[in-house]
Design a protein around this motif. Sequence first.
Motif, mmCIF file in Angstrom:
data_model
loop_
_atom_site.group_PDB
_atom_site.id
_atom_site.type_symbol
_atom_site.label_atom_id
_atom_site.label_comp_id
_atom_site.label_asym_id
_atom_site.label_seq_id
_atom_site.Cartn_x
_atom_site.Cartn_y
_atom_site.Cartn_z
ATOM 1 N N SER A 84 0.829 -1.202 0.000
ATOM 2 C CA SER A 84 0.000 0.000 0.000
ATOM 3 C C SER A 84 0.866 1.255 0.000
ATOM 4 O O SER A 84 0.577 2.217 -0.710
ATOM 5 C CB SER A 84 -0.901 0.010 1.236
ATOM 6 N N ARG A 86 3.765 1.584 -1.228
ATOM 7 C CA ARG A 86 4.481 1.718 -2.502
ATOM 8 C C ARG A 86 3.646 2.434 -3.560
ATOM 9 O O ARG A 86 4.157 2.815 -4.612
ATOM 10 C CB ARG A 86 4.932 0.343 -2.994
ATOM 11 N N ARG A 87 2.356 2.668 -3.305
ATOM 12 C CA ARG A 87 1.540 3.452 -4.241
ATOM 13 C C ARG A 87 1.985 4.906 -4.273
ATOM 14 O O ARG A 87 1.715 5.624 -5.227
ATOM 15 C CB ARG A 87 0.068 3.382 -3.812
ATOM 16 N N LYS A 89 4.447 7.659 -5.013
ATOM 17 C CA LYS A 89 5.503 7.658 -6.029
ATOM 18 C C LYS A 89 6.905 7.731 -5.429
ATOM 19 O O LYS A 89 7.815 7.042 -5.880
ATOM 20 C CB LYS A 89 5.275 8.816 -7.005
ATOM 21 N N ALA A 92 8.128 4.325 -4.127
ATOM 22 C CA ALA A 92 8.002 3.165 -5.007
ATOM 23 C C ALA A 92 9.252 2.293 -5.068
ATOM 24 O O ALA A 92 9.156 1.077 -5.262
ATOM 25 C CB ALA A 92 7.625 3.627 -6.420
ATOM 26 N N LEU A 131 -2.896 8.810 -0.223
ATOM 27 C CA LEU A 131 -3.138 7.392 -0.488
ATOM 28 C C LEU A 131 -4.403 7.187 -1.308
ATOM 29 O O LEU A 131 -4.477 6.300 -2.165
ATOM 30 C CB LEU A 131 -3.270 6.617 0.826
ATOM 31 N N GLY A 154 -0.731 9.020 -4.735
ATOM 32 C CA GLY A 154 0.662 8.912 -5.146
ATOM 33 C C GLY A 154 1.427 10.209 -5.010
ATOM 34 O O GLY A 154 2.663 10.209 -5.001
#
Length: 233
Positions: A84, A86-87, A89, A92, A131, A154
């Motif tokens: 979650s 990692r959404r 940017k 990432a 988020l 993001g």
Amino acid sequence: MESLESINSYFIWGIDDSPYGPVVLSMLVDWINDGRVLADTWVFARSAGNWQKASEISELGNHFGPKNETVSETSSRAGLTPGSLRRIKILADLKDAQLSHLSDFMELQKVPQWSVLFNQGDAGDAMYLVLAGEMRARMMIGGKETILATFEPGDFFGDMALFDNGPRSADVVANADSVLLKISTVNFNRLTREAPALATPFLQATARTLSARIRADNKRLSRVTQQYSASGM
């Protein structure tokens, strides 16, 4: 000849992609109990001569209980999995262990549609990562709203507050029910003090995004200047 203690020592692969050690078994067990070494942390046992996950090393396996499950199986302190996080940017490229640790310095915040997160002139005390939902930055000029930017899942905003605690330069309002991750200045200072190896990639990713925003703004300004010059005004 190498001493027995040297032969029975270990190296740990850190979340900053660097090995740490050598350490003796008793210290390694302390690190497990402190949560610094997880079940899926890679450990090099000199006696075996290879890298293994900590939970797979016979003398360490018994030290992992339910609280030491692998990062991918657990939720972060903010109630989020690394997937979650990692959404976002700028997060990432971070590894699961890094994301799990970073979540210790974050707070989950829900913002209802149309509500104001903060107003222009408020003291800056946190940055926010989106988020879910959508936020907008605005300024009221002559009684009319001017939208400066829109932030979607993001994106992040409010980052300058981490460095200067200066007043907010605009209002930020929720266009829709939104879920944000808040990094307060207090938690950011704690991050840089307690986990500098984690703060570094986070700051580098943030700086790259800010640089891209500045370059894009400069291009827009250049186009406006050229159009103004061409019009002969």
